[in-house]
Design a protein around this motif. Structure first.
Motif, PDB file in Angstrom:
ATOM      1  N   HIS A  58       0.938  -1.077  -0.046  1.00  0.00           N
ATOM      2  CA  HIS A  58       0.091  -0.055  -0.006  1.00  0.00           C
ATOM      3  C   HIS A  58       0.989   1.083   0.087  1.00  0.00           C
ATOM      4  CE1 HIS A  58      -3.253  -2.699   0.705  1.00  0.00           C
ATOM      5  NE2 HIS A  58      -2.891  -3.045   1.686  1.00  0.00           N
ATOM      6  N   THR A  89       3.932   3.014  -5.536  1.00  0.00           N
ATOM      7  CA  THR A  89       3.308   3.157  -6.646  1.00  0.00           C
ATOM      8  C   THR A  89       3.914   2.112  -7.678  1.00  0.00           C
ATOM      9  OG1 THR A  89       3.154   5.511  -6.367  1.00  0.00           O
ATOM     10  CG2 THR A  89       3.114   4.875  -8.769  1.00  0.00           C
ATOM     11  N   GLU A 136       4.159   2.774 -14.055  1.00  0.00           N
ATOM     12  CA  GLU A 136       2.637   3.136 -14.544  1.00  0.00           C
ATOM     13  C   GLU A 136       2.188   2.384 -15.778  1.00  0.00           C
ATOM     14  OE1 GLU A 136       0.734   7.169 -16.114  1.00  0.00           O
ATOM     15  OE2 GLU A 136       2.315   7.210 -14.792  1.00  0.00           O
ATOM     16  N   PHE A 189       1.021  -1.063 -14.995  1.00  0.00           N
ATOM     17  CA  PHE A 189      -0.187  -1.089 -14.232  1.00  0.00           C
ATOM     18  C   PHE A 189      -1.216  -0.872 -15.022  1.00  0.00           C
ATOM     19  CE2 PHE A 189      -3.297   0.021 -10.900  1.00  0.00           C
ATOM     20  CZ  PHE A 189      -3.147  -0.853 -10.012  1.00  0.00           C
ATOM     21  N   ASP A 190      -1.131   0.297 -15.950  1.00  0.00           N
ATOM     22  CA  ASP A 190      -1.993   0.791 -17.030  1.00  0.00           C
ATOM     23  C   ASP A 190      -2.455  -0.686 -17.824  1.00  0.00           C
ATOM     24  OD1 ASP A 190      -2.110   3.007 -16.343  1.00  0.00           O
ATOM     25  OD2 ASP A 190      -0.770   3.609 -18.044  1.00  0.00           O
ATOM     26  N   PHE A 205      -3.045  -3.191  -4.423  1.00  0.00           N
ATOM     27  CA  PHE A 205      -2.731  -1.923  -5.162  1.00  0.00           C
ATOM     28  C   PHE A 205      -4.146  -0.866  -5.216  1.00  0.00           C
ATOM     29  CE2 PHE A 205       0.367  -4.772  -6.525  1.00  0.00           C
ATOM     30  CZ  PHE A 205       1.537  -4.099  -6.538  1.00  0.00           C
ATOM     31  N   ASP A 216      -3.943   2.679  -6.069  1.00  0.00           N
ATOM     32  CA  ASP A 216      -3.605   2.740  -7.503  1.00  0.00           C
ATOM     33  C   ASP A 216      -4.859   2.852  -8.237  1.00  0.00           C
ATOM     34  OD1 ASP A 216      -0.593   3.394  -7.574  1.00  0.00           O
ATOM     35  OD2 ASP A 216      -0.786   1.473  -6.092  1.00  0.00           O
ATOM     36  N   HIS A 221      -7.080   6.157  -8.045  1.00  0.00           N
ATOM     37  CA  HIS A 221      -6.385   7.120  -8.434  1.00  0.00           C
ATOM     38  C   HIS A 221      -6.494   7.131  -9.897  1.00  0.00           C
ATOM     39  CE1 HIS A 221      -5.535   9.048  -4.705  1.00  0.00           C
ATOM     40  NE2 HIS A 221      -4.994   7.952  -4.227  1.00  0.00           N
ATOM     41  N   ARG A 222      -6.960   5.940 -10.315  1.00  0.00           N
ATOM     42  CA  ARG A 222      -7.125   5.852 -11.886  1.00  0.00           C
ATOM     43  C   ARG A 222      -8.584   5.784 -12.447  1.00  0.00           C
ATOM     44  NH1 ARG A 222      -1.571   4.171 -14.182  1.00  0.00           N
ATOM     45  NH2 ARG A 222      -0.436   3.992 -12.163  1.00  0.00           N
TER      46      ARG A 222
END
Length: 127
Positions: free
Chosen positions: A88, A91, A94, A97-98, A120, A123, A126-127
């Motif tokens: 937790h 990050t 990116e 994770f996308d 996550f 994350d 926040h997306r």
């Protein structure tokens, strides 16, 4: 005419199901009940058994993320002498994770239920 031929040669983009609910639980904490309740509502949950193991390519996506993230966590442990057992607040890379988020969306998942996605949850929020 060239533009018209390019439009016909492109394959249609797969439908992406938006993620509606984020279950941030760990295994053995009621996640099976969460999945069952969501199924009764017609929602598909990304649970370790249903998402990672049974969805083609998803195990590999998480393995790739772990390969990138674990060295960062190990370095953090060496430099701060802290525990890295919790993900937790870390990050993830990116782009990788996308790919995971897109994978959930194109596979039709509405919710997450447990690890690895639950690790996550911030994350996802926040997306």
């Amino acid at each position: 005419q060239q533009q018209d031929s390019q439009q016909h040669s492109q394959s249609p983009k797969p439908h992406k199901q938006p993620l509606l609910l984020i279950g941030a639980g760990y295994g053995r904490t009621g996640t099976d009940s969460w999945v069952a309740a969501l199924e009764r509502l017609g929602l598909q949950s990304y649970h370790m058994a249903h998402g990672v193991w049974k969805t083609p390519g998803h195990l590999e996506l998480w393995e790739q993320l772990a390969e990138r993230l674990l060295p960062l966590l190990e370095e953090e442990q060496r430099s701060k002498n802290s525990s890295f057992s919790r993900f937790h607040g870390r990050t993830p890379p990116e782009a990788q994770f996308d790919q995971i988020i897109d994978g959930l969306a194109t596979a039709g998942f509405h919710a997450t239920a447990d690890v690895p996605a639950g690790l996550f949850f911030l994350d996802f929020v926040h997306r």
